[in-house]
Design a protein around this motif. Structure first.
Motif, mmCIF file in Angstrom:
data_model
loop_
_atom_site.group_PDB
_atom_site.id
_atom_site.type_symbol
_atom_site.label_atom_id
_atom_site.label_comp_id
_atom_site.label_asym_id
_atom_site.label_seq_id
_atom_site.Cartn_x
_atom_site.Cartn_y
_atom_site.Cartn_z
ATOM 1 N N UNK A 1 0.810 -1.223 0.000
ATOM 2 C CA UNK A 1 0.000 0.000 0.000
ATOM 3 C C UNK A 1 0.840 1.267 0.000
ATOM 4 N N UNK A 2 1.915 1.265 0.793
ATOM 5 C CA UNK A 2 2.683 2.505 0.975
ATOM 6 C C UNK A 2 3.998 2.557 0.201
ATOM 7 N N UNK A 3 4.440 1.437 -0.378
ATOM 8 C CA UNK A 3 5.679 1.456 -1.149
ATOM 9 C C UNK A 3 5.443 1.111 -2.619
ATOM 10 N N UNK A 4 4.747 -0.002 -2.879
ATOM 11 C CA UNK A 4 4.553 -0.447 -4.258
ATOM 12 C C UNK A 4 3.520 0.397 -4.994
ATOM 13 N N UNK A 5 2.341 0.591 -4.383
ATOM 14 C CA UNK A 5 1.266 1.345 -5.035
ATOM 15 C C UNK A 5 1.686 2.775 -5.398
ATOM 16 N N UNK A 6 2.321 3.536 -4.483
ATOM 17 C CA UNK A 6 2.771 4.888 -4.865
ATOM 18 C C UNK A 6 3.742 4.883 -6.047
ATOM 19 N N UNK A 7 4.624 3.874 -6.096
ATOM 20 C CA UNK A 7 5.570 3.791 -7.221
ATOM 21 C C UNK A 7 4.821 3.558 -8.529
ATOM 22 N N UNK A 8 3.850 2.648 -8.509
ATOM 23 C CA UNK A 8 3.071 2.354 -9.712
ATOM 24 C C UNK A 8 2.313 3.596 -10.169
ATOM 25 N N UNK A 9 1.661 4.286 -9.220
ATOM 26 C CA UNK A 9 0.890 5.483 -9.571
ATOM 27 C C UNK A 9 1.774 6.639 -10.026
ATOM 28 N N UNK A 10 3.016 6.693 -9.516
ATOM 29 C CA UNK A 10 3.923 7.771 -9.929
ATOM 30 C C UNK A 10 4.304 7.658 -11.395
ATOM 31 N N UNK A 11 4.069 6.471 -11.988
ATOM 32 C CA UNK A 11 4.338 6.291 -13.418
ATOM 33 C C UNK A 11 3.496 7.212 -14.275
ATOM 34 N N UNK A 12 2.384 7.718 -13.705
ATOM 35 C CA UNK A 12 1.544 8.665 -14.446
ATOM 36 C C UNK A 12 2.303 9.942 -14.781
ATOM 37 N N UNK A 13 3.278 10.279 -13.931
ATOM 38 C CA UNK A 13 4.054 11.502 -14.160
ATOM 39 C C UNK A 13 5.013 11.350 -15.329
ATOM 40 N N UNK A 14 5.292 10.101 -15.723
ATOM 41 C CA UNK A 14 6.234 9.857 -16.818
ATOM 42 C C UNK A 14 5.717 10.421 -18.140
ATOM 43 N N UNK A 15 4.411 10.631 -18.213
ATOM 44 C CA UNK A 15 3.836 11.199 -19.432
ATOM 45 C C UNK A 15 4.196 12.675 -19.598
ATOM 46 N N UNK A 16 4.547 13.314 -18.489
ATOM 47 C CA UNK A 16 4.790 14.757 -18.514
ATOM 48 C C UNK A 16 6.237 15.146 -18.247
ATOM 49 N N UNK A 17 7.027 14.215 -17.684
ATOM 50 C CA UNK A 17 8.424 14.538 -17.381
ATOM 51 C C UNK A 17 9.275 13.268 -17.355
ATOM 52 N N UNK A 18 10.549 13.429 -17.686
ATOM 53 C CA UNK A 18 11.495 12.327 -17.604
ATOM 54 C C UNK A 18 12.442 12.494 -16.423
ATOM 55 N N UNK A 19 12.197 13.528 -15.619
ATOM 56 C CA UNK A 19 13.061 13.810 -14.474
ATOM 57 C C UNK A 19 12.816 12.798 -13.360
ATOM 58 N N UNK A 20 13.877 12.072 -12.998
ATOM 59 C CA UNK A 20 13.755 11.084 -11.926
ATOM 60 C C UNK A 20 13.441 11.749 -10.597
ATOM 61 N N UNK A 21 13.995 12.950 -10.391
ATOM 62 C CA UNK A 21 13.766 13.674 -9.139
ATOM 63 C C UNK A 21 12.296 14.062 -8.995
ATOM 64 N N UNK A 22 11.710 14.541 -10.085
ATOM 65 C CA UNK A 22 10.301 14.945 -10.055
ATOM 66 C C UNK A 22 9.411 13.735 -9.795
ATOM 67 N N UNK A 23 9.721 12.630 -10.445
ATOM 68 C CA UNK A 23 8.906 11.418 -10.275
ATOM 69 C C UNK A 23 9.036 10.852 -8.857
ATOM 70 N N UNK A 24 10.229 10.962 -8.281
ATOM 71 C CA UNK A 24 10.426 10.483 -6.910
ATOM 72 C C UNK A 24 9.644 11.327 -5.917
ATOM 73 N N UNK A 25 9.670 12.663 -6.113
ATOM 74 C CA UNK A 25 8.903 13.555 -5.235
ATOM 75 C C UNK A 25 7.412 13.285 -5.400
#
Length: 304
Positions: free
Chosen positions: A118-142
């Motif tokens: 719930x708190x580690x895997x799911x947030x990582x999967x959902x953060x993939x949505x940001x990949x459509x708008x940026x390739x910055x690893x820092x932005x995706x991690x935040x």
């Protein structure tokens, strides 16, 4: 304010308090009687050394707190099951105790798995949505960290809406108030406890909040190309994240430095959702739990 090092948690219609090698569980039965059980505390590991090593001790303390928390929670629940069900014979009670122990261990393991998902895997999967708008690893991690915090806060908000949890959160408030009353040098009685704060820097809620924040920092250092490996590394880092978060919360509980108090503010704010103002009957339960394992008068004379 000096730390007394006593800690605890709320259980069903009661409070558990732990001081060094002893813990007590005080439960108010439906009849109004307060029942108290005092036991010696035994860690899940037989060696003392890991419990003294910084960053390592936090991992085992976290596991210990989960096991003890589940054990005392089941103890309190048994009172209300007995009132509704039939009385067991000694042999039946022993069999039930064994089943409860197995159930408790399975529940702890399952809780860890669900929390990781719930708190580690799911947030990582959902953060993939940001990949459509940026390739910055820092932005995706935040972005992943923000999602993790939102899920955490939403989870607390939702469970706080149920009636049973509301009462448990009131007992949680009583637990904090009793500890704050002692650590502020006041006599431990209902009146003084009532006007003490329901927030405490060593609270498990603050610990979990720091886990969320520390996980964001650690995830910056995961640079693996494989998505599966990224997920596995996030799960593998959980013990280390818990260890670091434990040291932070331990430092916060033993320091009144301005910077430490400032860093503690967000966790204290989250505690507004997990602690509620208790009534006097709940405060009485908290006082009983404290006095069974902690000589607060002697502690105050020697430390304040």
């Amino acid at each position: 304010m000096k730390s007394s090092k006593i800690g605890g948690q709320a259980v069903l219609e009661g409070i558990m308090m732990k001081n060094e090698e002893k813990y007590s569980v005080a439960v108010r039965k439906s009849s109004g009687e307060i029942v108290v059980d005092v036991q010696d505390y035994h860690s899940v590991i037989p060696w003392e050394t890991p419990l003294k090593i910084p960053f390592i001790r936090g991992i085992f303390n976290f596991v210990d707190s989960m096991v003890l928390g589940m054990k005392t929670l089941m103890y309190s629940a048994n009172f209300f099951e007995e009132e509704e069900g039939e009385v067991l014979t000694k042999e039946e009670a022993e069999k039930q105790e064994k089943k409860d122990k197995i159930f408790m261990n399975l529940t702890v393991v399952l809780a860890v798995i669900i929390a990781a998902a719930l708190f580690m895997v799911l947030p990582y999967v959902l953060s993939g949505l940001a990949a459509r708008h940026t390739q910055s690893r820092a932005v995706m991690t935040v972005f992943e960290g923000v999602i993790r915090l939102v899920i955490f806060l939403l989870y607390i908000f939702l469970i706080s809406r149920t009636e049973d949890i509301k009462r448990t959160f009131m007992y949680h408030g009583a637990e904090h108030k009793c500890i704050n009353c002692i650590e502020n040098g006041l006599e431990l009685n209902v009146e003084n406890v009532r006007r003490s704060s329901k927030q405490h820097k060593r609270c498990g809620t603050s610990f979990l909040f720091f886990v969320m924040i520390v996980s964001i920092i650690f995830c910056f250092f995961i640079t693996a190309e494989s998505q599966i490996l990224r997920v596995l590394l996030r799960i593998a880092l959980l013990p280390l994240i818990a260890g670091v978060s434990y040291e932070i919360i331990r430092l916060a509980g033993n320091s009144d430095h301005v910077l430490i108090n400032l860093l503690s503010k967000p966790g204290l704010w989250v505690q507004n959702m997990t602690t509620k103002e208790p009534d006097d009957s709940m405060i009485e339960v908290g006082i009983r739990a404290v006095e069974e394992v902690f000589d607060w008068r002697t502690w105050q004379r020697e430390n304040l």
